[in-house]
Design a protein around this motif. Structure first.
Motif, short mmCIF file in Angstrom:
data_model
loop_
_atom_site.label_atom_id
_atom_site.label_comp_id
_atom_site.label_asym_id
_atom_site.label_seq_id
_atom_site.Cartn_x
_atom_site.Cartn_y
_atom_site.Cartn_z
N THR A 46 0.82 -1.23 0.00
CA THR A 46 0.00 0.00 0.00
C THR A 46 0.85 1.27 0.00
O THR A 46 0.32 2.35 -0.26
CB THR A 46 -0.96 0.03 1.20
N VAL A 47 2.13 1.15 0.26
CA VAL A 47 3.02 2.32 0.18
C VAL A 47 3.14 2.78 -1.27
O VAL A 47 3.28 3.98 -1.54
CB VAL A 47 4.41 1.97 0.74
N SER A 48 3.05 1.83 -2.21
CA SER A 48 3.31 2.13 -3.62
C SER A 48 2.11 2.01 -4.53
O SER A 48 2.15 2.46 -5.68
CB SER A 48 4.41 1.18 -4.15
N CYS A 49 1.02 1.39 -4.04
CA CYS A 49 -0.12 1.15 -4.92
C CYS A 49 -1.38 0.90 -4.12
O CYS A 49 -1.34 0.77 -2.90
CB CYS A 49 0.16 -0.04 -5.84
N ASN A 50 -2.48 0.81 -4.83
CA ASN A 50 -3.76 0.39 -4.27
C ASN A 50 -3.98 -1.08 -4.65
O ASN A 50 -4.40 -1.37 -5.77
CB ASN A 50 -4.91 1.24 -4.82
N PRO A 51 -3.70 -2.01 -3.75
CA PRO A 51 -3.86 -3.42 -4.11
C PRO A 51 -5.33 -3.82 -4.19
O PRO A 51 -6.15 -3.42 -3.35
CB PRO A 51 -3.16 -4.17 -2.97
N VAL A 52 -5.64 -4.65 -5.17
CA VAL A 52 -6.97 -5.25 -5.31
C VAL A 52 -6.77 -6.74 -5.50
O VAL A 52 -6.12 -7.17 -6.46
CB VAL A 52 -7.74 -4.67 -6.52
N SER A 53 -7.28 -7.54 -4.59
CA SER A 53 -7.16 -9.00 -4.71
C SER A 53 -8.54 -9.59 -4.93
O SER A 53 -9.52 -9.10 -4.38
CB SER A 53 -6.49 -9.61 -3.48
N ILE A 54 -8.61 -10.61 -5.75
CA ILE A 54 -9.89 -11.22 -6.09
C ILE A 54 -9.81 -12.73 -5.94
O ILE A 54 -8.71 -13.31 -5.91
CB ILE A 54 -10.34 -10.86 -7.52
N ASP A 55 -10.96 -13.36 -5.84
CA ASP A 55 -11.05 -14.82 -5.92
C ASP A 55 -11.36 -15.17 -7.38
O ASP A 55 -12.38 -14.73 -7.92
CB ASP A 55 -12.16 -15.36 -5.03
N LEU A 56 -10.48 -15.92 -8.00
CA LEU A 56 -10.71 -16.32 -9.38
C LEU A 56 -11.86 -17.33 -9.47
O LEU A 56 -12.26 -17.91 -8.46
CB LEU A 56 -9.43 -16.90 -9.98
N LEU A 57 -12.35 -17.51 -10.66
CA LEU A 57 -13.49 -18.39 -10.89
C LEU A 57 -13.23 -19.78 -10.31
O LEU A 57 -12.17 -20.37 -10.51
CB LEU A 57 -13.76 -18.49 -12.39
N GLY A 58 -14.20 -20.29 -9.54
CA GLY A 58 -14.08 -21.61 -8.95
C GLY A 58 -13.32 -21.63 -7.63
O GLY A 58 -13.14 -22.70 -7.04
N HIS A 59 -12.89 -20.47 -7.17
CA HIS A 59 -12.08 -20.38 -5.96
C HIS A 59 -12.71 -19.42 -4.96
O HIS A 59 -13.42 -18.48 -5.34
CB HIS A 59 -10.67 -19.91 -6.29
N GLY A 60 -12.45 -19.67 -3.68
CA GLY A 60 -12.90 -18.74 -2.63
C GLY A 60 -14.39 -18.50 -2.66
O GLY A 60 -15.19 -19.43 -2.75
N GLN A 61 -14.76 -17.23 -2.63
CA GLN A 61 -16.17 -16.85 -2.58
C GLN A 61 -16.73 -16.48 -3.95
O GLN A 61 -17.87 -15.99 -4.04
CB GLN A 61 -16.34 -15.67 -1.62
N SER A 62 -15.96 -16.68 -5.01
CA SER A 62 -16.46 -16.42 -6.36
C SER A 62 -17.29 -17.60 -6.86
O SER A 62 -17.29 -18.68 -6.26
CB SER A 62 -15.31 -16.12 -7.32
N SER A 63 -18.00 -17.39 -7.96
CA SER A 63 -18.87 -18.43 -8.51
C SER A 63 -18.08 -19.69 -8.87
O SER A 63 -16.89 -19.63 -9.19
CB SER A 63 -19.58 -17.90 -9.76
N LYS A 64 -18.79 -20.81 -8.83
CA LYS A 64 -18.18 -22.10 -9.11
C LYS A 64 -19.02 -22.84 -10.15
O LYS A 64 -19.78 -23.74 -9.81
CB LYS A 64 -18.06 -22.91 -7.82
N PRO A 65 -18.88 -22.47 -11.42
CA PRO A 65 -19.67 -23.12 -12.46
C PRO A 65 -19.40 -24.62 -12.51
O PRO A 65 -18.29 -25.08 -12.24
CB PRO A 65 -19.17 -22.45 -13.75
N THR A 66 -20.44 -25.38 -12.83
CA THR A 66 -20.30 -26.83 -12.91
C THR A 66 -19.85 -27.29 -14.29
O THR A 66 -19.49 -28.45 -14.46
CB THR A 66 -21.63 -27.51 -12.56
N ASP A 67 -19.87 -26.37 -15.28
CA ASP A 67 -19.44 -26.70 -16.64
C ASP A 67 -17.97 -26.32 -16.80
O ASP A 67 -17.62 -25.14 -16.73
CB ASP A 67 -20.29 -25.94 -17.66
N PRO A 68 -17.08 -27.29 -17.01
CA PRO A 68 -15.65 -26.97 -17.16
C PRO A 68 -15.37 -25.96 -18.27
O PRO A 68 -14.40 -25.21 -18.19
CB PRO A 68 -15.02 -28.32 -17.47
N ALA A 69 -16.23 -25.94 -19.29
CA ALA A 69 -16.01 -25.02 -20.42
C ALA A 69 -16.07 -23.56 -19.98
O ALA A 69 -15.48 -22.68 -20.62
CB ALA A 69 -17.03 -25.29 -21.52
#
Length: 271
Positions: A46-69
């Motif tokens: 945070t000294v040098s930037c505004n960090p933004v972290s996300i949960d990628l698809l299928g991980h953490g609290q993000s959506s988890k589609p059942t279709d691998p495609a």
């Protein structure tokens, strides 16, 4: 955390700071992780930037589609681009680790004008040889099956891979937190992620590297011989890249977070 809807999927997003005088840094985690694997880096960043972290698809609290495609790179790249526009992140640098690094590289190649720089930790550009790519697809499919059958056993074996051995002394509390984050992931979603965006499924980007004129910071652990070689190749192909070898294994952000954040902060300041 906030939830942002992108292309009918929910993405969990953590904006750690909003300082108009600083650029943004979007952080993409690796396979079996989520935004929390970067928590211990945030204060120094945070000294040098505004960090933004996300949960990628299928991980953490993000959506988890059942279709691998749905995990295919084209969909995930479009998700990331729309997420960036939705959050109005500019000026922006992109940082990715391993799987997240592959997605970061592909996104930067797809939309280079969105970014001021790209930092890649333990990242490859894909598998160019068709037969080797098919072989890796079989490996990914076998791993996906083991994840679905007995995730805890898979994770125990995964953690013993030579790839993750580190010459640096890893903080035990951080390592324990990291393992718990992995254990909390959805086995079915992880399997689908492997099927849709494993290293064998991703179309190789190696031939396109020479077209990417962004400043790129390449990072590999000193003990990670495979990715030392890969990064030497990336360094030769990318027109505006620098390479740093850090005392660590594959997971530099876990093994040597102080030196990693120093390198990223220097890179942000210079770009």
């Amino acid at each position: 955390m906030e939830q942002l809807q992108v292309n009918n999927q929910e993405y969990a997003v953590q904006i750690h700071q909003r300082d108009d005088s600083l650029p943004w840094l979007l952080m993409l985690h690796g396979f079996m992780g989520d935004h929390r694997v970067f928590d211990h880096l945030i204060d120094k960043l945070t000294v040098s930037c505004n960090p933004v972290s996300i949960d990628l698809l299928g991980h953490g609290q993000s959506s988890k589609p059942t279709d691998p495609a749905r995990y295919n790179e084209s969909h995930q790249i479009d998700d990331i681009v729309k997420l960036i526009y939705g959050l109005n992140l500019s000026p922006l640098l992109l940082y990715g680790y391993s799987m997240g690094g592959r997605l970061a590289l592909k996104t930067a190649l797809h939309k280079p004008t969105l970014f001021n720089g790209l930092a890649l930790e333990s990242t490859n550009c894909g598998i160019s040889d068709p037969q080797k790519r098919k072989d890796r697809q079989k490996v990914d499919a076998a791993r996906a099956k083991r994840i679905e059958e007995d995730f805890e056993k898979f994770l125990a074996n995964w953690s013993k891979l030579d790839l993750f051995k580190s010459p640096a002394s890893t903080d035990e509390n951080l390592a324990r937190k990291y393992q718990n984050i992995q254990l909390e992931q959805s086995p079915n979603a992880l399997a689908n992620s492997l099927y849709g965006f494993g290293a064998g499924s991703m179309s190789p980007a190696c031939d396109a590297l020479s077209t990417l004129d962004l400043p790129v910071l390449l990072l590999a652990g000193s003990a990670d011989k495979k990715y030392q070689c890969i990064n030497q190749y990336l360094l030769e192909q990318l027109p505006n890249a620098t390479f740093s070898s850090i005392k660590a294994g594959h997971r530099i952000h876990l093994d040597n977070p102080d030196e990693l954040t120093e390198k990223i902060r220097d890179f942000i300041t210079s770009n």
